[in-house]
Design a protein around this motif. Structure first.
Motif, PDB file in Angstrom:
ATOM      1  N   ALA A  91       0.831  -1.270   0.159  1.00  0.00           N
ATOM      2  CA  ALA A  91      -0.010   0.096   0.087  1.00  0.00           C
ATOM      3  C   ALA A  91       0.970   1.345   0.146  1.00  0.00           C
ATOM      4  N   THR A  92       1.702   1.486   0.851  1.00  0.00           N
ATOM      5  CA  THR A  92       2.653   2.461   0.839  1.00  0.00           C
ATOM      6  C   THR A  92       3.564   2.693  -0.400  1.00  0.00           C
ATOM      7  N   HIS A  93       4.094   1.524  -1.104  1.00  0.00           N
ATOM      8  CA  HIS A  93       4.886   1.592  -2.311  1.00  0.00           C
ATOM      9  C   HIS A  93       3.674   2.264  -3.471  1.00  0.00           C
ATOM     10  N   TYR A  94       2.460   1.639  -3.571  1.00  0.00           N
ATOM     11  CA  TYR A  94       1.789   1.959  -4.319  1.00  0.00           C
ATOM     12  C   TYR A  94       1.229   3.736  -4.563  1.00  0.00           C
ATOM     13  N   THR A  95       1.058   3.928  -3.117  1.00  0.00           N
ATOM     14  CA  THR A  95       0.491   5.324  -2.944  1.00  0.00           C
ATOM     15  C   THR A  95       1.745   6.223  -3.035  1.00  0.00           C
ATOM     16  N   THR A  96       2.770   5.948  -2.635  1.00  0.00           N
ATOM     17  CA  THR A  96       3.916   6.833  -2.974  1.00  0.00           C
ATOM     18  C   THR A  96       4.366   6.809  -4.690  1.00  0.00           C
ATOM     19  N   SER A  97       4.398   5.936  -5.133  1.00  0.00           N
ATOM     20  CA  SER A  97       4.533   5.761  -6.521  1.00  0.00           C
ATOM     21  C   SER A  97       3.684   6.447  -7.270  1.00  0.00           C
ATOM     22  N   LEU A  98       2.335   6.585  -7.052  1.00  0.00           N
ATOM     23  CA  LEU A  98       1.427   7.282  -7.626  1.00  0.00           C
ATOM     24  C   LEU A  98       1.482   8.722  -7.543  1.00  0.00           C
ATOM     25  N   PHE A  99       1.865   9.434  -6.225  1.00  0.00           N
ATOM     26  CA  PHE A  99       2.236  10.522  -5.827  1.00  0.00           C
ATOM     27  C   PHE A  99       3.225  11.223  -6.546  1.00  0.00           C
ATOM     28  N   LEU A 100       4.374  10.273  -6.540  1.00  0.00           N
ATOM     29  CA  LEU A 100       5.725  10.767  -7.475  1.00  0.00           C
ATOM     30  C   LEU A 100       5.252  10.765  -9.099  1.00  0.00           C
ATOM     31  N   ILE A 166       7.046  -3.812  -9.089  1.00  0.00           N
ATOM     32  CA  ILE A 166       6.203  -4.222  -9.971  1.00  0.00           C
ATOM     33  C   ILE A 166       4.908  -3.110  -9.829  1.00  0.00           C
ATOM     34  N   VAL A 167       4.648  -2.912  -8.625  1.00  0.00           N
ATOM     35  CA  VAL A 167       3.529  -1.923  -8.126  1.00  0.00           C
ATOM     36  C   VAL A 167       3.953  -0.426  -8.272  1.00  0.00           C
ATOM     37  N   ASP A 168       5.572  -0.106  -8.348  1.00  0.00           N
ATOM     38  CA  ASP A 168       5.914   1.162  -8.630  1.00  0.00           C
ATOM     39  C   ASP A 168       5.556   1.220 -10.524  1.00  0.00           C
ATOM     40  N   MET A 169       5.851   0.156 -10.925  1.00  0.00           N
ATOM     41  CA  MET A 169       5.584   0.371 -12.545  1.00  0.00           C
ATOM     42  C   MET A 169       4.136   0.551 -12.854  1.00  0.00           C
TER      43      MET A 169
END
Length: 184
Positions: A91-100, A166-169
Motif C-alpha cells: 500500500a505504501t509503495h503504491y501510494t508513494t509511486s502514484l504521488f511521485l 511491479i507496484v511502482d511500475m
C-alpha cells in the motif's frame, strides 16, 4: 476548503512526525529518531518546493506528501506497521509511486508544456513509468542498506523486492494512461 488549508494540515502532520522523533529520542532509539528527523527535514523541503513551484496544486501535494511521510516513516518504520499490518508495504509503495508519478507529470506540465503538447503519448507514458520505477529502485536500495547496516528485514527477499517494483511500475502506468486518455 480555504486556500492554505492543505499546507496547514501538512504542518500538523509534520508536528506529529516531530512528536514521533521526540518519542524515539526519549526512548533511546537513536536510529528511528534520526530517520524521523531526516523525514521531517525532507518534508520541509517538499513544502518549500510545492509552495513556490507548483502553484495551487502544490498545497494538496504538500498535504499528500505529509500523509505519506507519516505513513511510511512514523507508522511503517517507527511503529513497525511494515511487519505487523498485512499489506502495509504494498500500500505504501503504491501510494508513494502514484504521488511521485503525478508530481513528475505536473513538473513536466509546468516546466515543459510544449513537450507535453508535441511529444508522442507513448513517450510521456513511458517516461512516467521509468520515473516511478527509478524512484522505486532508489527506495529498494534504501531498504537494502537498512537491512545490511541496521539488521532490519524490509526487503524480505527477492519476491518482495520484485512485487514492490511491479507496484511502482503499475503506478506509473496508471498515471500515464490517465494522462493519455484525459479529456482534452
Amino acid at each position: 476548503m480555504e486556500k492554505g488549508t492543505g499546507h496547514t494540515i501538512a504542518w500538523g502532520l509534520r508536528a506529529l512526525l516531530g512528536g514521533g522523533a521526540i518519542y524515539f529520542l526519549l526512548n533511546g532509539n537513536w536510529s528511528l529518531f534520526g530517520i524521523l528527523l531526516l523525514a521531517l527535514g525532507g518534508s520541509g523541503i517538499v513544502h518549500y518546493i510545492t509552495k513556490h513551484y507548483f502553484g495551487n496544486t502544490g498545497e494538496w501535494m504538500d498535504l499528500l506528501f505529509g500523509v505519506l511521510v507519516v505513513f511510511n516513516n512514523l507508522l511503517g518504520l517507527g511503529f513497525d506497521f511494515y511487519h505487523t499490518v498485512p499489506g502495509w508495504d504494498v500500500a505504501t509503495h503504491y501510494t508513494t509511486s502514484l504521488f511521485l508519478a503525478v508530481s513528475a507529470l505536473i513538473l513536466i506540465q509546468k516546466g515543459y508544456p510544449q513537450f507535453l503538447a508535441n511529444a508522442p503519448h507513448a513517450l510521456v507514458g513511458g517516461a512516467l513509468i521509468l520515473f516511478s520505477l527509478g524512484l522505486g529502485g532508489l527506495w529498494e536500495i534504501g531498504e537494502f542498506l537498512s537491512d545490511y547496516f541496521r539488521g532490519t528485514d524490509f526487503q524480505q527477499g527477492l519476491v518482495n523486492t520484485m512485487q514492490d517494483l511491479i507496484v511502482d511500475m503499475m503506478a506509473g502506468l496508471i498515471v500515464g494512461y490517465a494522462w493519455i486518455t484525459r479529456p482534452k
